[in-house]
Enzyme design. Structure first.
Site, PDB file in Angstrom:
ATOM      1  CE  LYS A 271      -4.451  -1.644   1.289  1.00  0.00           C
ATOM      2  NZ  LYS A 271      -5.665  -1.591   2.048  1.00  0.00           N
TER       3      LYS A 271
ATOM      4  CE  LYS B 289      -6.546  -7.695  -1.818  1.00  0.00           C
ATOM      5  NZ  LYS B 289      -7.225  -7.327  -0.592  1.00  0.00           N
TER       6      LYS B 289
ATOM      7  CE  LYS C  63     -13.411  -2.449   0.637  1.00  0.00           C
ATOM      8  NZ  LYS C  63     -12.817  -2.346   1.952  1.00  0.00           N
TER       9      LYS C  63
HETATM   10  N1  AQP Z   1     -10.095 -10.356  -3.238  1.00  0.00           N
HETATM   11  C1  AQP Z   1     -10.505 -10.820  -2.061  1.00  0.00           C
HETATM   12  N2  AQP Z   1     -10.831 -12.123  -1.911  1.00  0.00           N
HETATM   13  C2  AQP Z   1     -11.255 -12.611  -0.718  1.00  0.00           C
HETATM   14  N3  AQP Z   1     -11.384 -11.841   0.392  1.00  0.00           N
HETATM   15  C3  AQP Z   1     -11.077 -10.530   0.272  1.00  0.00           C
HETATM   16  N4  AQP Z   1     -11.094  -9.505   1.154  1.00  0.00           N
HETATM   17  C4  AQP Z   1     -10.689  -8.370   0.543  1.00  0.00           C
HETATM   18  N5  AQP Z   1     -10.389  -8.617  -0.733  1.00  0.00           N
HETATM   19  C5  AQP Z   1     -10.618  -9.954  -0.933  1.00  0.00           C
HETATM   20  C6  AQP Z   1     -11.521  -9.652   2.539  1.00  0.00           C
HETATM   21  O1  AQP Z   1     -12.565  -8.717   2.781  1.00  0.00           O
HETATM   22  C7  AQP Z   1     -12.504  -8.324   4.144  1.00  0.00           C
HETATM   23  C8  AQP Z   1     -12.596  -6.827   4.227  1.00  0.00           C
HETATM   24  O2  AQP Z   1     -11.508  -6.244   3.571  1.00  0.00           O
HETATM   25  P1  AQP Z   1     -11.131  -4.744   3.907  1.00  0.00           P
HETATM   26  O3  AQP Z   1     -12.106  -3.847   3.327  1.00  0.00           O
HETATM   27  O4  AQP Z   1     -10.980  -4.586   5.345  1.00  0.00           O
HETATM   28  O5  AQP Z   1      -9.702  -4.516   3.336  1.00  0.00           O
HETATM   29  P2  AQP Z   1      -8.871  -5.018   2.135  1.00  0.00           P
HETATM   30  O6  AQP Z   1      -8.487  -6.429   2.337  1.00  0.00           O
HETATM   31  O7  AQP Z   1      -7.765  -4.072   2.023  1.00  0.00           O
HETATM   32  O8  AQP Z   1      -9.876  -4.903   0.900  1.00  0.00           O
HETATM   33  P3  AQP Z   1      -9.537  -4.507  -0.562  1.00  0.00           P
HETATM   34  O9  AQP Z   1     -10.755  -4.645  -1.330  1.00  0.00           O
HETATM   35  O10 AQP Z   1      -8.373  -5.262  -1.077  1.00  0.00           O
HETATM   36  O11 AQP Z   1      -9.188  -2.983  -0.475  1.00  0.00           O
HETATM   37  P4  AQP Z   1      -7.899  -2.217  -0.974  1.00  0.00           P
HETATM   38  O12 AQP Z   1      -8.042  -2.129  -2.430  1.00  0.00           O
HETATM   39  O13 AQP Z   1      -8.010  -0.905  -0.298  1.00  0.00           O
HETATM   40  O14 AQP Z   1      -6.713  -3.027  -0.538  1.00  0.00           O
HETATM   41  C9  AQP Z   1     -11.190  -8.870   4.731  1.00  0.00           C
HETATM   42  O15 AQP Z   1     -11.488 -10.026   5.495  1.00  0.00           O
HETATM   43  C10 AQP Z   1     -10.408  -9.250   3.510  1.00  0.00           C
HETATM   44  O16 AQP Z   1      -9.552 -10.349   3.757  1.00  0.00           O
END
Ligand code: AQP
Length: 344
Positions: A114, A206, A209
């Site tokens: 990040k 992955k 968001k």
């Molecule tokens: N691609 C994914 N597959 C399975 N699980 C996922 N999670 C996130 N992406 C995937 C799970 O969703 C929960 C909430 O995630 P979060 O919003 O707290 O943070 P994150 O993991 O940082 O989500 P993103 O979508 O990947 O956001 P960005 O783009 O900001 O990094 C967690 O349990 C996570 O494991």
């Protein structure tokens, strides 16, 4: 103090809730509520580790709460709340800032990803994020944490922090009446065919968001036509689907779409291949669209309705925070005593 098995997990209100968040986390939250006491948290303190426009943050907090409820979490039986309303999260995180070691946090791959090349410009909060995550879980002495695969390393760190706290303060913990340490070592619950949903545009990234292309993810708010367009355009290879799971090796995009189908249908990947082995993507993709729309349309419809009722969402979050505080306050009070602070 009696200690009961308890589930805690959270989702960041950073917009664009997607299928990965749903299959990797929220859908599992719904399943776990049947036989666990659960706290599901909109982790807004985590969200602000990167810049959030305030009005948008408020909207996104309500949207995540709406997604929890629309997906089937019962806010009367379980606790749905937002993190910033329970001050214990920030207080315990500070104590954990003083327990965790710089070297431990330096190894966190999510911070490296990040912060990227702009490490010096990243917020201190982004670096200390895993300590706050440990506090989120341990503030309730939760034992089980359903998360996607990407959070595995943070969960291991939470266990290390719990262990070090228990060791550092062992005498004082014993004096406070706890024979086997104060914090449990929380177990990650990472299982099923969709613990790591990948981007629709690149099977080695992955689904996320923050990805620039909206075509890389299925958002929980996408309508049927948008879902169909995104699945139709999803990257694949030219071969037919195999009949055995081993045949998906080296085919990340095919493995991803089959994994998504399995998770949405609540069946094993092998069963999907029994049904579709030998079929091309011309056959499989429309079936996937049909299933995805069938499963997601009711959730997105209900989310939209709930987001329109901000007062109702806020009432649920306020009530959830009251109930979360009831669990957290006595635990935090013991923590203060164990650390040696003077207080209640
Ligand atoms: N691609 C994914 N597959 C399975 N699980 C996922 N999670 C996130 N992406 C995937 C799970 O969703 C929960 C909430 O995630 P979060 O919003 O707290 O943070 P994150 O993991 O940082 O989500 P993103 O979508 O990947 O956001 P960005 O783009 O900001 O990094 C967690 O349990 C996570 O494991």
């Amino acid at each position: 103090m009696e200690h009961k098995e308890r589930v805690f997990s959270g989702v960041q209100p950073t917009g664009n809730l997607h299928l990965g968040n749903y299959l990797g986390a929220i859908k599992r939250f719904v399943d776990l509520q049947k036989d666990h006491d659960c706290l599901y948290c909109v982790v807004d303190l985590h969200a602000i580790t990167v810049w959030q426009e305030p009005a948008e943050l408020t909207r996104n907090i309500r949207e995540v709460a709406a997604a929890f409820i629309a997906a089937g979490i019962d806010p009367e039986q379980q606790i749905i709340f937002n993190q910033s309303q329970v001050s214990g999260h920030a207080e315990l995180a500070w104590i954990f800032n003083c327990v965790a070691r710089m070297g431990w946090l330096n190894r966190m791959t999510q911070f490296k990803e990040k912060a990227g090349k702009h490490r010096e410009n990243a917020s201190v909060g982004l670096f200390a994020y895993p300590n706050l995550m440990a506090a989120d879980i341990l503030l309730y002495r939760a034992t089980h944490v359903p998360v996607g695969e990407d959070q595995k390393q943070h969960l291991e760190l939470a266990r290390d922090i719990a262990q070090k706290f228990n060791n550092d303060f062992s005498d004082s913990i014993e004096k406070a009446g706890f024979a086997d340490g104060f914090f449990p070592l929380p177990e990650p619950l990472i299982a099923g065919p969709a613990t790591r949903v990948m981007s629709l545009r690149n099977g080695s990234e992955k689904m996320s968001k923050s990805a620039a292309s909206d075509m890389s993810r299925i958002n929980l708010t996408d309508d049927a036509d948008t879902i169909a367009r995104k699945v139709k355009k999803a990257k694949t290879d030219p071969d037919a689907l195999p009949s055995e799971v081993e045949g998906l090796e080296g085919r990340p995009e095919a493995a991803n779409l089959v994994g998504i189908y399995a998770a949405l249908a609540d069946i094993e990947v092998g069963e999907v291949l029994k049904q579709f082995g030998g079929a091309g993507f011309g056959t499989f993709k429309p079936a996937l669209v049909e299933l995805a729309v069938e499963r997601l349309a009711p959730i997105s419809g209900e989310m939209k309705r709930l987001v329109g009722e901000a007062g109702e969402i806020d009432r649920i979050l306020n009530q959830g925070a009251d109930r979360a505080r009831e669990i957290a306050n006595p635990i935090m009070s013991k923590v203060r005593q164990i650390v040696g602070f003077i207080g209640d």
